[in-house]
Motif scaffolding. Structure first.
Motif: not given
Length: 157
Positions: A1-6, A23-29
């Motif tokens: 499953m890919p890592i989501k980056i907003f 700006g980017m915000a990864a699901a990992s925080g």
């Protein structure tokens, strides 16, 4: 499953479109933010009033456009480790400016995903209100999208 980056961007104008910030915000925080030089004369009145006054708040966020690709890829590689990433955006211009920043050389492990229908507007509003953060700031908007994202089941037509 890919890592989501907003992903979210701010740019000069819808017609004469130049990147201002990304700006980017990864699901990992994990978060990423840069501001790049832009042609002031290309800025719309809205951008002059709502976006430009917010710039310069994060130390060391300034980046030459020529260094942007390397900086983005270094951060993505740190966040993704060995996994693929899904760059999630709510507006097509965000993706267009992102791939321009990568000099149109998007790594094969990096996929795009339009998530506008997955962003809960009430959660988006609540995020900005709760944290006292303005809209139209690429990092805060990416973080808000991360917070407001809700996976929706695919609907067969």
């Amino acid at each position: 499953m890919p890592i989501k980056i907003f992903l979210d961007t701010e740019f000069t104008d819808f017609i004469d479109c130049h990147l201002i910030s990304l700006g980017m915000a990864a699901a990992s925080g994990d978060d990423f933010y840069v501001e790049v030089p832009y042609p002031d004369e290309a800025c719309s009145e809205f951008v002059r009033e709502a976006v430009i006054p917010l710039l310069g708040k994060i130390p060391d966020a300034q980046c030459a456009f020529d260094d942007l690709r390397t900086k983005i890829l270094d951060w993505l590689n740190t966040v993704r480790k060995e996994d693929d990433v899904e760059i999630c955006f709510d507006y097509q211009t965000d993706w267009d400016l992102f791939i321009d920043a990568l000099d149109y050389r998007v790594p094969e492990w990096c996929r795009s995903r339009l998530v506008a229908r997955n962003i809960n507007e009430l959660f988006l509003y609540a995020f900005h209100k709760k944290h006292g953060l303005p809209e139209h700031y690429a990092l805060y908007d990416a973080q808000a999208n991360r917070y407001a994202f809700r996976e929706r089941p695919d609907v067969a037509s």
